[in-house]
Design an enzyme around this catalytic site. Structure first.
Site, short mmCIF file in Angstrom:
data_model
loop_
_atom_site.label_atom_id
_atom_site.label_comp_id
_atom_site.label_asym_id
_atom_site.label_seq_id
_atom_site.Cartn_x
_atom_site.Cartn_y
_atom_site.Cartn_z
CD GLU A 71 -2.57 -1.11 2.69
OE1 GLU A 71 -3.29 -0.12 2.94
OE2 GLU A 71 -2.39 -2.05 3.48
NE ARG A 74 4.59 -9.20 12.05
CZ ARG A 74 4.07 -8.08 12.51
NH1 ARG A 74 3.77 -7.10 11.68
NH2 ARG A 74 3.84 -7.92 13.79
CE LYS A 123 1.24 2.29 7.08
NZ LYS A 123 1.39 0.84 6.92
#
Length: 635
Positions: free
Chosen positions: A89, A316, A326
């Site tokens: 994204e 991950r 973020k």
């Protein structure tokens, strides 16, 4: 993005079993038999004690594709044409966790002679900015990958809309007007505490009515959150990803590519699998946060009768001792805890690049860890050890003095200059050599001199000799001068201990780095050196009392404004990048980015040039320390 937080992974029937890889059978370090222990030579235990938790870097850069999870994924579907995608994204800068997703998706395709798309999942115009598109593509290329094609989910808005209408016509979707709180209650509330799940009151409205309302959403009849298109899935399924997920919502903001054409935008859950299908993705590889989504992914492809790619999930990569969210990174930037998104103390990829971490070192680290379905929590020290091992083999050596004090060698003439040849690498002759001047005045680091000697100190002190790296003979301190106000040593006087002809030469116990003072050779080169330490004090900043901002390390950056480096830095810069690997291998010598001027500062650490370097002002960043236990006493 592939690495955003999501639901806890649960097992699904179609999940491929991993190869156990014999890793569980790997032998632990062999301990010598007790009776023979005293007779064993000392070097062997020393080797075993060095970085015991750090496996040796694989010599095969493709080992992650030849074994374990990724091998089993390929065996499950050995397609003639491997097609993958990396679908970020564009709403933030990539971080270290994304390097694993990039390496897996691009690397898997490359290893099997396939192709990989870079697809921007640009379905939320409220959060997307052009700078993120540019930075993401730049980071992919920096890591050494070239997308087969750069695509955008927004390129498919018309096709996605048509499929949404098809889904409604097949009684697979409906328009919902419920408020967010009501939708949560329909799903049982938080963790199912509000009672049993129940259907939305609009779920059974006529198909034609939902179709009319969907078109009305598109034409501007409703404001944001007044209407949604929801998929009619299976409320009895134990998987929350089947509880009538939203497919379209209203957003009143122009899109960077389509302008004002659309007022409704597809959600990730609706877009992702369909775009995978449009691009004929053979293996949709994502992190285990999306494991539960595999059921809805396959459900939607079947519901609209299109090709269904195979989704499989890997664990991950997460780094402890820092933050990657973020929102939290933005706060650090906005409140000036760091210089910006590319601050070398952050684990954004642009921050790691500015710090001087080579892209090849990041790929080597990911390959070294391997790929499995488990979440990989890695300490910063382990990452740095991997980087250190990579740099040891790939960058030249130079002499750097962080906190210089002059040493005047009184028994040498004022105009004395001796050319000293230094190798750029003690192990690899192909690195070449260079010349530095040895003169009457040299600079050494303040930590290499003591006003009072002691038995456990082997460097320079009054009456004690020390070797200067590659200089034929040692120097012995005779006296020193101090600033009367600060009490700091300002100058050391010494003699050059060249023995009389025929006299035996006594080799000093220690050699230290130095820089000669010679205006003719433009030596020394003045520099500002920035030493970066962990930004946070603990392994889990989020768990700190008062939150992660209260865990900030006040000593995360140390600046040495008057450092000095030898003149070899000029040649190292001309010959950059060091090393010419991954995305930096095509950069022309002398035109590469500042961060590609990498070197080992002998006895100090690994460094690179910072982009703040300008004209005669050289700014250096420490990449990693020389050793994890750097700073121990003695030599």
């Amino acid at each position: 993005m592939d690495n955003d937080q999501g639901s806890r992974p649960q097992a699904l029937p179609e999940r491929p079993k991993e190869d156990q890889n014999k890793s569980e059978k790997d032998k632990p370090a062999k301990a010598p038999k007790p009776p023979k222990a005293p007779k064993e030579p000392k070097p062997q235990p020393a080797k075993k004690e060095k970085a015991p938790n750090i496996p040796a870097a694989p010599t095969d850069p493709n080992s992650m594709f030849k074994e374990g999870f990724l091998k089993s994924v390929h065996n499950e579907k050995p397609s003639e044409k491997i097609i993958t995608r990396f679908p970020p994204e564009p709403n933030g800068f990539l971080h270290i966790g994304h390097s694993k997703a990039i390496a897996i998706n691009f690397g898997f395709a490359r290893y099997h002679d396939g192709i990989c798309y870079l697809r921007f999942d640009d379905t939320n115009p409220e959060a997307e900015e052009e700078k993120y598109f540019t930075a993401i593509e730049d980071m992919v290329q920096w890591l050494g990958f070239r997308p087969y094609q750069v695509t955008y989910s927004s390129d498919n808005f018309d096709k996605l809309y048509d499929l949404a209408e098809r889904l409604i016509e097949k009684d697979g979707a409906y328009i919902c007007h419920c408020a967010d709180t009501e939708i949560k209650l329909q799903k049982g509330g938080e963790k199912g505490t509000a009672g049993p799940r129940y259907a939305c009151p609009h779920r059974d409205r006529p198909t034609q009515e939902s179709l009319t309302e969907f078109r009305a959403m598109k034409d501007g009849k409703y404001k944001p959150r007044e209407a949604f298109l929801r998929m009619k899935q299976d409320l009895t399924d134990g998987n929350p990803q089947m509880w009538d997920l939203a497919a379209y919502r209203i957003l009143e903001k122009p899109h960077h590519r389509t302008g004002d054409k659309w007022r409704i935008y597809p959600t990730y859950d609706f877009t992702h699998c369909l775009c995978d299908s449009f691009e004929n993705i053979s293996h949709s590889l994502c992190t285990t946060e999306f494991q539960l989504s595999r059921v809805s992914y396959e459900w939607l492809c079947d519901a609209v009768d299109i090709y269904k790619p195979m989704q499989r999930e890997y664990g991950r990569l997460n780094l402890t001792g820092t933050v990657l969210s973020k929102r939290k990174l933005l706060k650090l930037v906005e409140e000036k805890y760091v210089r910006g998104w590319d601050d070398p103390r952050l684990y954004t990829l642009i921050g790691l690049r500015r710090r001087g971490i080579p892209p090849g070192a990041i790929l080597s680290f990911v390959n070294e860890l391997g790929v499995s379905t488990a979440l990989t929590n890695i300490q910063i020290v382990r990452f740095e050890q991997s980087v250190r091992r990579y740099l040891e083999q790939t960058v030249p050596r130079l002499m750097l003095v962080l906190d210089p004090i002059p040493v005047i060698i009184d028994n040498l003439p004022d105009d004395y200059v001796e050319d000293i040849e230094l190798p750029f690498s003690p192990k690899d002759p192909s690195f070449g050599t260079h010349i530095v001047p040895f003169t009457k005045t040299v600079y050494i680091d303040r930590t290499d001199f003591r006003e009072e000697d002691s038995k456990d100190f082997f460097r320079l002190a009054p009456g004690k000799a020390v070797g200067l790296l590659k200089v034929p003979f040692p120097i012995k301190a005779t006296s020193f001068e101090k600033d009367s106000q600060t009490g700091k040593v300002t100058c050391v006087h010494a003699t050059y201990e060249k023995p009389e002809e025929g006299t035996a030469f006594k080799k000093p116990k220690t050699y230290i780095q130095w820089v000669g003072c010679s205006p003719k050779h433009s030596s020394p080169v003045a520099a500002e050196v920035r030493i970066f330490n962990p930004l946070f004090k603990s392994e889990n900043p989020d768990a700190a009392e008062g939150g992660y901002l209260s865990d900030i390390n006040p000593d995360s950056e140390e600046i040495y404004p008057t450092a000095m480096i030898e003149t070899g830095i000029k040649e190292v810069h001309r010959r950059a990048p060091w090393p010419a690997e991954a995305g930096e291998k095509d950069e022309k010598a002398g035109k590469a980015g500042w961060e590609t001027t990498r070197f080992q500062g002998l006895r100090v650490g690994y460094f690179c040039s910072d982009r703040d370097t300008e004209g005669e002002k050289v700014v250096l960043n420490r990449i990693v320390s020389l050793k994890e236990d750097a700073g121990k006493g003695g030599a």
